[in-house]
Structure formats: C-alpha cells, structure tokens
Design a protein around this motif. Structure first.
Motif, PDB file in Angstrom:
ATOM      1  N   LEU A 174       0.784  -1.181   0.063  1.00 15.22           N
ATOM      2  CA  LEU A 174      -0.067   0.262   0.294  1.00 15.22           C
ATOM      3  C   LEU A 174       0.880   1.639   0.101  1.00 15.22           C
ATOM      4  O   LEU A 174       0.019   1.991  -0.763  1.00 15.22           O
ATOM      5  N   LEU A 175       1.542   1.441   1.197  1.00 17.18           N
ATOM      6  CA  LEU A 175       3.101   1.766   0.793  1.00 17.18           C
ATOM      7  C   LEU A 175       3.215   2.280  -0.764  1.00 17.18           C
ATOM      8  O   LEU A 175       2.954   3.409  -1.569  1.00 17.18           O
ATOM      9  N   ILE A 176       4.072   1.703  -1.002  1.00 15.72           N
ATOM     10  CA  ILE A 176       4.537   1.861  -2.690  1.00 15.72           C
ATOM     11  C   ILE A 176       3.414   1.951  -3.461  1.00 15.72           C
ATOM     12  O   ILE A 176       3.783   3.072  -4.738  1.00 15.72           O
ATOM     13  N   HIS A 177       2.236   1.720  -4.053  1.00 16.65           N
ATOM     14  CA  HIS A 177       1.488   1.041  -4.230  1.00 16.65           C
ATOM     15  C   HIS A 177       1.026   3.485  -4.165  1.00 16.65           C
ATOM     16  O   HIS A 177       0.633   3.322  -5.361  1.00 16.65           O
ATOM     17  N   SER A 178       0.502   3.825  -3.177  1.00 12.34           N
ATOM     18  CA  SER A 178       0.523   4.900  -3.255  1.00 12.34           C
ATOM     19  C   SER A 178       0.758   6.185  -3.199  1.00 12.34           C
ATOM     20  O   SER A 178       0.347   6.982  -4.321  1.00 12.34           O
ATOM     21  N   PHE A 179       2.114   5.375  -3.585  1.00 16.26           N
ATOM     22  CA  PHE A 179       3.494   6.733  -3.984  1.00 16.26           C
ATOM     23  C   PHE A 179       3.353   6.678  -5.175  1.00 16.26           C
ATOM     24  O   PHE A 179       3.702   8.022  -5.846  1.00 16.26           O
ATOM     25  N   LYS A 180       3.162   5.784  -5.867  1.00 16.59           N
ATOM     26  CA  LYS A 180       3.579   5.257  -7.469  1.00 16.59           C
ATOM     27  C   LYS A 180       2.155   5.438  -8.193  1.00 16.59           C
ATOM     28  O   LYS A 180       1.734   6.813  -8.731  1.00 16.59           O
ATOM     29  N   GLU A 181       0.988   6.184  -7.308  1.00 13.01           N
ATOM     30  CA  GLU A 181      -0.266   7.214  -7.622  1.00 13.01           C
ATOM     31  C   GLU A 181      -0.144   8.286  -7.882  1.00 13.01           C
ATOM     32  O   GLU A 181      -0.483   9.090  -8.220  1.00 13.01           O
ATOM     33  N   GLU A 182       0.780   8.736  -6.760  1.00  8.78           N
ATOM     34  CA  GLU A 182       0.528  10.193  -6.274  1.00  8.78           C
ATOM     35  C   GLU A 182       1.769  10.938  -7.989  1.00  8.78           C
ATOM     36  O   GLU A 182       1.730  11.824  -7.515  1.00  8.78           O
ATOM     37  N   TYR A 183       2.782   9.823  -7.495  1.00  9.51           N
ATOM     38  CA  TYR A 183       3.906  10.705  -8.632  1.00  9.51           C
ATOM     39  C   TYR A 183       4.438   8.842  -9.603  1.00  9.51           C
ATOM     40  O   TYR A 183       5.538   8.619  -9.225  1.00  9.51           O
ATOM     41  N   PRO A 184       3.433   9.113 -10.748  1.00 12.69           N
ATOM     42  CA  PRO A 184       3.535   7.685 -11.966  1.00 12.69           C
ATOM     43  C   PRO A 184       4.892   8.174 -12.565  1.00 12.69           C
ATOM     44  O   PRO A 184       4.876   6.847 -13.217  1.00 12.69           O
ATOM     45  N   THR A 185       5.405   9.675 -13.049  1.00 14.69           N
ATOM     46  CA  THR A 185       6.378   9.703 -13.286  1.00 14.69           C
ATOM     47  C   THR A 185       7.575   9.587 -12.552  1.00 14.69           C
ATOM     48  O   THR A 185       8.702   9.464 -13.431  1.00 14.69           O
ATOM     49  N   LYS A 186       8.177   9.176 -11.335  1.00 12.94           N
ATOM     50  CA  LYS A 186       8.994   8.463 -10.325  1.00 12.94           C
ATOM     51  C   LYS A 186       9.436   7.362 -10.963  1.00 12.94           C
ATOM     52  O   LYS A 186       8.609   6.056 -11.102  1.00 12.94           O
ATOM     53  N   THR A 187      10.779   7.452 -10.766  1.00  5.36           N
ATOM     54  CA  THR A 187      11.395   5.431 -11.542  1.00  5.36           C
ATOM     55  C   THR A 187      11.752   5.094  -9.868  1.00  5.36           C
ATOM     56  O   THR A 187      12.998   5.608  -9.493  1.00  5.36           O
ATOM     57  N   ILE A 188      11.358   4.463  -9.543  1.00  4.95           N
ATOM     58  CA  ILE A 188      11.291   3.486  -8.195  1.00  4.95           C
ATOM     59  C   ILE A 188      12.763   2.795  -7.998  1.00  4.95           C
ATOM     60  O   ILE A 188      12.975   2.150  -9.050  1.00  4.95           O
ATOM     61  N   GLN A 189      14.233   2.965  -7.496  1.00  7.20           N
ATOM     62  CA  GLN A 189      15.512   3.093  -7.471  1.00  7.20           C
ATOM     63  C   GLN A 189      15.722   1.701  -6.444  1.00  7.20           C
ATOM     64  O   GLN A 189      16.425   0.595  -6.089  1.00  7.20           O
ATOM     65  N   SER A 190      15.152   2.299  -5.107  1.00  9.38           N
ATOM     66  CA  SER A 190      15.316   1.635  -3.413  1.00  9.38           C
ATOM     67  C   SER A 190      13.840   1.354  -2.757  1.00  9.38           C
ATOM     68  O   SER A 190      13.094   2.902  -3.132  1.00  9.38           O
ATOM     69  N   PHE A 191      13.577   0.531  -1.963  1.00  4.65           N
ATOM     70  CA  PHE A 191      12.529   0.176  -0.654  1.00  4.65           C
ATOM     71  C   PHE A 191      13.365  -0.680   0.857  1.00  4.65           C
ATOM     72  O   PHE A 191      13.423  -1.264   0.245  1.00  4.65           O
ATOM     73  N   ASP A 192      12.851   0.142   1.134  1.00  3.23           N
ATOM     74  CA  ASP A 192      13.647   0.211   2.970  1.00  3.23           C
ATOM     75  C   ASP A 192      11.945   0.740   3.583  1.00  3.23           C
ATOM     76  O   ASP A 192      11.669   1.373   3.453  1.00  3.23           O
ATOM     77  N   PHE A 193      11.916  -0.857   4.357  1.00  3.20           N
ATOM     78  CA  PHE A 193      11.103  -0.836   5.159  1.00  3.20           C
ATOM     79  C   PHE A 193      11.089  -1.669   6.330  1.00  3.20           C
ATOM     80  O   PHE A 193      11.303  -2.622   6.314  1.00  3.20           O
ATOM     81  N   ARG A 194      10.294  -0.775   7.456  1.00  3.00           N
ATOM     82  CA  ARG A 194      10.733  -1.550   8.924  1.00  3.00           C
ATOM     83  C   ARG A 194       8.976  -2.061   9.362  1.00  3.00           C
ATOM     84  O   ARG A 194       8.574  -0.180   9.620  1.00  3.00           O
ATOM     85  N   ALA A 195       8.256  -2.918   9.956  1.00  2.00           N
ATOM     86  CA  ALA A 195       7.196  -2.735  10.077  1.00  2.00           C
ATOM     87  C   ALA A 195       7.639  -2.165  12.725  1.00  2.00           C
ATOM     88  O   ALA A 195       8.620  -3.452  12.758  1.00  2.00           O
ATOM     89  N   VAL A 196       6.898  -1.524  12.605  1.00  2.74           N
ATOM     90  CA  VAL A 196       7.549  -0.939  14.153  1.00  2.74           C
ATOM     91  C   VAL A 196       6.499  -0.998  15.369  1.00  2.74           C
ATOM     92  O   VAL A 196       5.896  -1.457  15.867  1.00  2.74           O
ATOM     93  N   ASN A 197       4.972  -1.620  14.665  1.00  2.00           N
ATOM     94  CA  ASN A 197       3.805  -1.672  15.102  1.00  2.00           C
ATOM     95  C   ASN A 197       2.637  -2.361  13.953  1.00  2.00           C
ATOM     96  O   ASN A 197       2.475  -2.538  13.736  1.00  2.00           O
ATOM     97  N   PRO A 198       2.041  -3.301  15.336  1.00  2.00           N
ATOM     98  CA  PRO A 198       1.121  -4.014  14.507  1.00  2.00           C
ATOM     99  C   PRO A 198      -0.135  -3.557  13.989  1.00  2.00           C
ATOM    100  O   PRO A 198      -0.772  -2.307  14.842  1.00  2.00           O
ATOM    101  N   VAL A 199      -0.680  -3.513  13.170  1.00  2.00           N
ATOM    102  CA  VAL A 199      -1.760  -2.922  12.530  1.00  2.00           C
ATOM    103  C   VAL A 199      -2.801  -4.044  12.620  1.00  2.00           C
ATOM    104  O   VAL A 199      -2.847  -5.650  12.118  1.00  2.00           O
TER     105      VAL A 199
END
Length: 283
Positions: free
Chosen positions: A219-244
């Motif tokens: 959802l994080l990377i999908h929403s980013f691409k929805e908002e900025y479709p012309t940006k080419t993603i090179q890297s993505f780092d993520f960390r879970a810190v609290n359960p949902v």
C-alpha cells in the motif's frame, strides 16, 4: 549476551526457485487495490511477492498455518514468526509473461534479548532474475519471538506518538476481514493470525486479526506511485514497528523530497505502524 550458535549451520544455505510471471495474480492484486483491471506489460513494484509461493501440502503445515520449519529456514523453536521488514533494489524492469528465477540465501541469524522478550532475527537475501539478468535484489528480515511473555509483548509493542511533520499526501485504505482473506489467498499465506480470530487472540495474544506486513508495504509503494507516476523507483526500505489490526483505521502518508521520500503508515492513535524510505529518479 550469551552466544547462541545452534543455527549457524543454516547461514549460507541457498535455494533456487523458478516461476512464470503470468497475468492472473496481477489482475487479482489490482482488484484487491480497487484498481481498474489493466493488461499490464511490466511487473509493478512488490508484485513479485505474488510469485515463488511455498506450495506445501496441508500435512506439512505447522499449527500456526506456516510451513513447518527445518526446510530452507532454520527450525527455530520460537513459535511467533513475522516479517519485520526489508530492503529492495530495483535494477531492471520485469516484463510480464516470462520466466523468472529467484536465488535465495540465508545471510545471518541473530539472537537478541530485549524488553519484549527473546527473539531471533533471520535475514534472507533474494536475487530475482528475468531473462538471466538481475532485476531485483531483496533482503528480508524475519523475526521469531518466544511465547513465554506473548501477551505482555503485544501490549508492549508501542512506540511514542508520532510527531507533527509535513506530508505531501495522506490517504486512507479501509481494511476489513475480506481484504485480509483475499490477500492471504492471493499470496497463499495460511498464517492463522490473518484470518482465524480465536487463534490470533487466544494462541498468539493479539487483540484482533493482524494486517499483513507485506500488504502494508505494498500500500505504501502503491500510493506513492499513484501520486507520482513519473518517478522511477530505485530502492525501497521498510520496517514494521507496530502491528495494525483489522479494527484499526490508518493513513498512508508520504513526505516527498527531490530524490527520496519518507513513507509511513499512521494509525488512528497517531502511532507509526510502518516506516519506509523510497529513492527515485524522474522520468
């Protein structure tokens, strides 16, 4: 700290899997994200998680719904197993309808003692190839927790309230039991904490069904691409810190700078559930 090396023999262990990148899982993922069903020609970011799935027989599943330990992953006795985060590099676009290969290796196994109890962290590196060219390099962090203080642990996994900080966008994506079921089905994930409420609460000490960490990262990377479709993603780092949990409301947020962006999932009580960073170039 006492050194625990019982699983050192698993460090460096490797496996190779081959899959075919067909359209069907992509169409189902688009439906889950409430998107128009497009005939995609390239694999969206993180959709490679829909492939290389562990297709083990029911009799090979443990009580928690996971495949039994001791195959590729070490037989760590702690029963609570979660995907804690990861780091990805996107080197080459992957075309749909082609063969893909994943080479996996266990990089390290660490034992840690903390306020939330005893834990093992296992780091796995995946190298994904398309047309024999390296396309994605990913490191996954898997955490194993002891159950001796599981209820205490779940109540203790709380971080300070989020500071007020700028954001470029803030949006919501409602989660319910149906969406959790569909994501579990799509990824062939039979971990009971995502669909079996009595098991999640009585056996693992959660207050409800747990939203999949990879689902939130998507959802994080999908929403980013929805908002900025012309940006080419090179890297993505993520960390879970609290359960949902399935009863939580949460926002998907992004603070976008020139060549990078801070992304996060923020729960209704202002707690950060997941932190991420993405780097990109402009098309």
């Amino acid at each position: 700290m006492e050194k625990f090396d019982a699983f050192d023999a698993w460090i460096g262990k490797k496996e190779i899997q081959v899959d075919y990148l067909n359209q069907r899982p992509l169409a189902m993922m688009q439906a889950l994200l409430n998107q128009e069903n497009k005939n995609l020609t390239e694999l969206p970011h993180l959709y490679h998680w829909l492939y290389f799935l562990p297709t083990v027989n029911n009799e090979q599943l443990a009580e928690d719904g996971h495949p039994k330990k001791g195959g590729f992953l070490p037989p760590i006795p702690f029963p609570k197993r979660m995907w804690a985060g990861g780091r990805l590099q996107f080197l080459k676009n992957i075309t749909v309808n082609q063969e893909i290969k994943r080479e996996s290796e266990i990089l390290k196994i660490e034992f840690k003692q903390g306020k939330s109890g005893d834990m093992y962290f296992v780091t796995v590196k995946h190298s994904i190839f398309a047309d024999d060219q390296l396309a994605i390099v990913e490191e996954q962090d898997i955490v194993y927790r002891n159950t001796s203080n599981q209820t205490k642990t779940q109540r203790a996994v709380i971080v300070p309230a989020a500071e007020t900080k700028p954001f470029s966008y803030k949006k919501q994506f409602p989660i319910n039991t149906t969406s959790l079921f569909r994501y579990s089905a799509l990824t062939f994930n039979s971990h009971k904490i995502h669909y079996d409420r009595p098991y999640a609460m009585q056996e693992e000490g959660y207050p409800g069904l747990v939203v999949h960490g990879p689902f939130l990262a998507t959802l994080l990377i999908h929403s980013f691409k929805e908002e900025y479709p012309t940006k080419t993603i090179q890297s993505f780092d993520f960390r879970a810190v609290n359960p949902v949990f399935d009863f939580n409301e949460f926002s998907i947020c992004g603070d976008v700078q020139t060549q990078s962006a801070e992304l996060w999932v923020e729960k209704e009580n202002n707690l950060i559930a997941m932190k991420a960073k993405v780097t990109f170039t402009e098309d």
